[in-house]
Design a protein around this motif. Structure first.
Motif, PDB file in Angstrom:
ATOM      1  N   GLY A 161     -29.556  86.009  -1.704  1.00 31.20           N
ATOM      2  CA  GLY A 161     -28.423  86.936  -1.716  1.00 31.20           C
ATOM      3  C   GLY A 161     -28.110  87.544  -0.370  1.00 31.20           C
ATOM      4  O   GLY A 161     -26.950  87.519   0.081  1.00 31.20           O
TER       5      GLY A 161
ATOM      6  N   SER B 262     -22.226  83.361  -6.245  1.00 26.54           N
ATOM      7  CA  SER B 262     -22.436  83.182  -4.808  1.00 26.54           C
ATOM      8  C   SER B 262     -21.144  83.453  -4.043  1.00 26.54           C
ATOM      9  O   SER B 262     -21.160  84.076  -2.971  1.00 26.54           O
ATOM     10  CB  SER B 262     -22.946  81.761  -4.523  1.00 26.54           C
ATOM     11  OG  SER B 262     -24.210  81.544  -5.115  1.00 26.54           O
ATOM     12  N   GLU B 263     -20.009  82.987  -4.593  1.00 26.45           N
ATOM     13  CA  GLU B 263     -18.718  83.265  -3.979  1.00 26.45           C
ATOM     14  C   GLU B 263     -18.426  84.763  -3.973  1.00 26.45           C
ATOM     15  O   GLU B 263     -17.893  85.310  -3.000  1.00 26.45           O
ATOM     16  CB  GLU B 263     -17.611  82.518  -4.733  1.00 26.45           C
ATOM     17  CG  GLU B 263     -17.575  81.033  -4.472  1.00 26.45           C
ATOM     18  CD  GLU B 263     -17.094  80.729  -3.062  1.00 26.45           C
ATOM     19  OE1 GLU B 263     -15.932  81.015  -2.751  1.00 26.45           O
ATOM     20  OE2 GLU B 263     -17.909  80.202  -2.278  1.00 26.45           O
TER      21      GLU B 263
ATOM     22  N   LEU C 218     -31.068  78.994  -6.830  1.00 25.70           N
ATOM     23  CA  LEU C 218     -30.466  80.203  -6.279  1.00 25.70           C
ATOM     24  C   LEU C 218     -30.525  80.203  -4.756  1.00 25.70           C
ATOM     25  O   LEU C 218     -31.532  79.823  -4.166  1.00 25.70           O
ATOM     26  CB  LEU C 218     -31.198  81.448  -6.788  1.00 25.70           C
ATOM     27  CG  LEU C 218     -31.100  81.788  -8.267  1.00 25.70           C
ATOM     28  CD1 LEU C 218     -31.799  83.108  -8.536  1.00 25.70           C
ATOM     29  CD2 LEU C 218     -29.660  81.869  -8.711  1.00 25.70           C
ATOM     30  N   LEU C 219     -29.440  80.639  -4.167  1.00 28.53           N
ATOM     31  CA  LEU C 219     -29.442  80.923  -2.733  1.00 28.53           C
ATOM     32  C   LEU C 219     -29.948  82.342  -2.534  1.00 28.53           C
ATOM     33  O   LEU C 219     -30.012  83.139  -3.467  1.00 28.53           O
ATOM     34  CB  LEU C 219     -28.030  80.754  -2.166  1.00 28.53           C
ATOM     35  CG  LEU C 219     -27.432  79.347  -2.295  1.00 28.53           C
ATOM     36  CD1 LEU C 219     -25.984  79.356  -1.832  1.00 28.53           C
ATOM     37  CD2 LEU C 219     -28.231  78.342  -1.487  1.00 28.53           C
TER      38      LEU C 219
ATOM     39  N   LYS D  42     -20.536  86.492  -1.225  1.00 25.54           N
ATOM     40  CA  LYS D  42     -19.992  86.212   0.111  1.00 25.54           C
ATOM     41  C   LYS D  42     -18.716  87.022   0.359  1.00 25.54           C
ATOM     42  O   LYS D  42     -18.514  87.553   1.461  1.00 25.54           O
ATOM     43  CB  LYS D  42     -19.711  84.717   0.269  1.00 25.54           C
ATOM     44  CG  LYS D  42     -20.939  83.896   0.609  1.00 25.54           C
ATOM     45  CD  LYS D  42     -20.587  82.490   1.070  1.00 25.54           C
ATOM     46  CE  LYS D  42     -20.216  81.612  -0.092  1.00 25.54           C
ATOM     47  NZ  LYS D  42     -20.026  80.193   0.333  1.00 25.54           N
TER      48      LYS D  42
ATOM     49  N   LEU E 151     -27.278  88.925  -5.367  1.00 27.32           N
ATOM     50  CA  LEU E 151     -27.016  87.750  -6.189  1.00 27.32           C
ATOM     51  C   LEU E 151     -27.880  87.764  -7.443  1.00 27.32           C
ATOM     52  O   LEU E 151     -27.389  87.523  -8.549  1.00 27.32           O
ATOM     53  CB  LEU E 151     -27.277  86.476  -5.382  1.00 27.32           C
ATOM     54  CG  LEU E 151     -27.101  85.160  -6.164  1.00 27.32           C
ATOM     55  CD1 LEU E 151     -25.671  85.000  -6.663  1.00 27.32           C
ATOM     56  CD2 LEU E 151     -27.513  83.961  -5.311  1.00 27.32           C
TER      57      LEU E 151
ATOM     58  N   LEU F 131     -26.299  85.174   1.802  1.00 24.00           N
ATOM     59  CA  LEU F 131     -24.893  85.026   1.417  1.00 24.00           C
ATOM     60  C   LEU F 131     -24.051  86.178   1.947  1.00 24.00           C
ATOM     61  O   LEU F 131     -22.914  85.984   2.388  1.00 24.00           O
ATOM     62  CB  LEU F 131     -24.771  84.953  -0.107  1.00 24.00           C
ATOM     63  CG  LEU F 131     -25.318  83.694  -0.777  1.00 24.00           C
ATOM     64  CD1 LEU F 131     -25.318  83.868  -2.294  1.00 24.00           C
ATOM     65  CD2 LEU F 131     -24.490  82.476  -0.395  1.00 24.00           C
TER      66      LEU F 131
END
Length: 580
Positions: free
Chosen positions: A16, A186-187, A13-14, A190, A390, A19
């Motif tokens: 949130g 994730s997209e 996971l990135l 963003k 996220l 992002l």
């Protein structure tokens, strides 16, 4: 509840909030365009126009259109604009019903099956959407929520589209998408950051609730609680503006008004709702009957809009919606009916019992708040960071609507086989219709002389995102004492064929809706042949397809039969179709 953080937050996971910051940086690098409609009306954005119209008490209208490609859709819009102008009124906004491939990154689109609706294939087409007609465009499908959320949001904002969605589609599968849910979410996050960067200029995130989890909830209290959850993520955690749309799956006019009022209590005063959608579940093959449904539906939606001054738009649904993609002429027809209905509001509005409706709406909001509190607290207890958008979107997507409602709903846990472990407090029209239809099917689907062949092992799936038909097929098969293997909604042909192979399926049953019946069937047969298996294939639903040289999708029932596929036009026929 058995789910744990390890279950719904597995994978790399990135962060949130990081992002969101990336999305804001991307948004700050682009300039938001101004549409021809906004220039004509002397406003900088659709939101400014909506606020102005709400203050003036104007009842706005909207339409949905999606023909074979953008040039044909543009011609249709030009015809609609000209004819309605000749009749003395104008439509405020249009929604393009895009092909689901638009939700894919451009490099994957050519390899995916075409569905009903146009694609926007060039910068010039994107520009034309906002500048070729004096009706405000709304991008409500295959934008935010999809694997191509960022690129599509950038293009829409630059062109001059201000309301962009559909956040409720964040849980949809997209044909041919090789990425995982983490990449897709994730997209989405963003893209929401991009919208936050333009919030002060009138950019608004759109969410049509009936396209998302609320359509699969059985309780309107869950529905309202989910709407609050979306506001929490978009407004509080990300800093964007959010507008809801609602209505296509609720046909009872009193219930629809109450739910609309409840949704609007959550709306901040500086945002206007997207639209109130005309009912689609009560339309049948009987066009004359559909006009009756239309008239009542439009009247009550307009009365609610008059009462709430929410700056929404009324979306009357063409009476051919249940049969095929409506033509421009059929859109003009229902828009004319809506225009004339507006003229009667002043005399009807004062005699409506708004006090009773307000009381019931407030009760619904109270229980919706309980669902929201249960959901947020429950996710926190499971280990999700409730300040990370996220993590929240990924967690609810992986848990799914049924699990969410059973775990956090305000209804009653039950072992009653009528319900799926949860008895709702305020049953939705979708649930009531499903239970009613299920009872009818159970009475007629099983022949008196039915003898169970215990070797039956059918797989059931949906070719697109529509689930209700698939659920009815599952129940019909179970009423034959057959336990089916359940595939997913939006399953690709290769995935379905592989599932049939792994399960040693004797039959594959497909519910389809999105104008891809023939191409999906051809691809499925090819995938089955690759695996050297030949189960019976049964297909039902809206059996049409866009055919080259035809302006509108055409019925492909006979072509399907020619392929050796069994066509099920009525679930009553199912027992006869399944081979003993």
């Amino acid at each position: 509840m058995k789910a744990t953080k390890e279950f719904f937050l597995t994978g790399t996971l990135l962060d949130g909030p990081s992002l969101v910051a990336q999305g804001k940086d991307l948004g700050n690098q682009i300039e938001m365009g101004t549409s021809a409609f906004c220039k004509f009306h002397g406003v900088s954005s659709e939101l400014e126009y909506k606020l102005k119209m709400a203050k003036a008490g104007r009842t706005m209208t909207a339409l949905t259109i999606g023909l074979t490609d953008w040039p044909e859709t543009k011609k249709g819009l030009e015809k609609i604009w000209q004819k309605t102008s000749d009749r003395g009124f104008y439509i405020d906004r249009f929604i393009i019903a895009l092909d689901r491939r638009m939700g894919l990154p451009p490099e994957y689109r050519a390899g995916a099956l075409k569905e009903t609706g146009p694609m926007l294939n060039s910068d010039s087409e994107w520009n034309e959407v906002a500048h070729s007609i004096q009706i405000q465009p709304h991008m409500g499908d295959m934008m935010i929520g999809s694997p191509s959320s960022v690129d599509n949001t950038r293009r829409a904002l630059t062109a001059g589209v201000n309301y962009i969605g559909n956040l409720s589609q964040f849980a949809w599968k997209y044909p041919g998408w090789p990425g995982d849910d983490i990449a897709q979410m994730s997209e989405v996050v963003k893209a929401l950051g991009m919208m936050a960067s333009k919030a002060s200029q009138g950019a608004v995130v759109h969410s049509y609730l009936d396209d998302g989890f609320p359509a699969q909830f059985g309780d309107y209290a869950s529905y309202i609680g989910w709407a609050k959850f979306e506001r929490y993520v978009v407004e509080e955690l990300i800093g964007a503006k959010l507008a809801h749309a609602y209505g296509g799956l609720t046909h009872d006019p009193i219930t629809k008004t109450i739910v609309t009022m409840a949704i609007e209590t959550l709306r901040p005063p500086d945002v206007c709702s997207s639209f109130y959608f005309g009912n689609t579940t009560r339309y049948t093959q009987n066009i004359e009957q559909n006009y009756g449904v239309l008239g009542v539906d439009v009247l009550y939606m307009m009365l609610a809009d008059r009462h709430l001054r929410a700056g929404s738009s009324i979306m009357p649904v063409p009476v051919t919606e249940a049969i095929r993609v409506p033509t421009p002429e059929e859109i003009i027809d229902v828009q004319t009916i809506a225009h004339h209905t507006k003229a009667k509001l002043d005399s009807i509005y004062p005699v409506t019992n708004w006090e009773s409706l307000e009381f019931r709406s407030q009760e619904l909001v109270k229980n919706g708040n309980k669902f929201f509190d249960n959901l947020i607290n429950g996710l926190s207890e499971l280990g999700a960071d409730i300040k990370d958008p996220l993590q929240l979107l990924l967690a609810v997507r992986r848990l799914g609507p049924s699990q969410l409602e059973r775990s956090f709903g305000v209804g009653t846990p039950t072992e009653d086989p009528l319900f799926d472990g949860y008895e709702p407090l305020v049953p939705t029209d979708v649930l009531k219709d499903f239970l009613s239809e299920r009872a009818k099917i159970r009475e007629v689907v099983r022949p008196a002389n039915w003898i169970l062949n215990k070797s039956h092992k059918p797989v059931i799936a949906s070719s697109d995102v529509h689930e209700i038909g698939m659920r009815l097929v599952i129940d019909a098969v179970e009423s034959l004492d057959i336990k089916p293997i359940i595939g997913s909604v939006g399953i690709d042909p290769d995935e379905l064929a592989e599932l049939a192979l792994q399960e040693n399926a004797t039959a594959v049953l497909i519910s389809t809706h999105n104008g891809m019946a023939l191409s999906y069937a051809e691809n499925l047969l090819a995938e089955l042949a690759k695996r050297e298996i030949s189960p019976q294939v049964i297909i039902g639903g809206r059996l049409n397809q866009e055919i080259e040289g035809q302006d509108m999708p055409v019925d492909v029932t006979e072509q399907l039969k020619a392929l050796g596929i069994d066509v099920c036009l009525d679930l009553k026929e199912l027992a006869n179709l399944i081979r003993n």
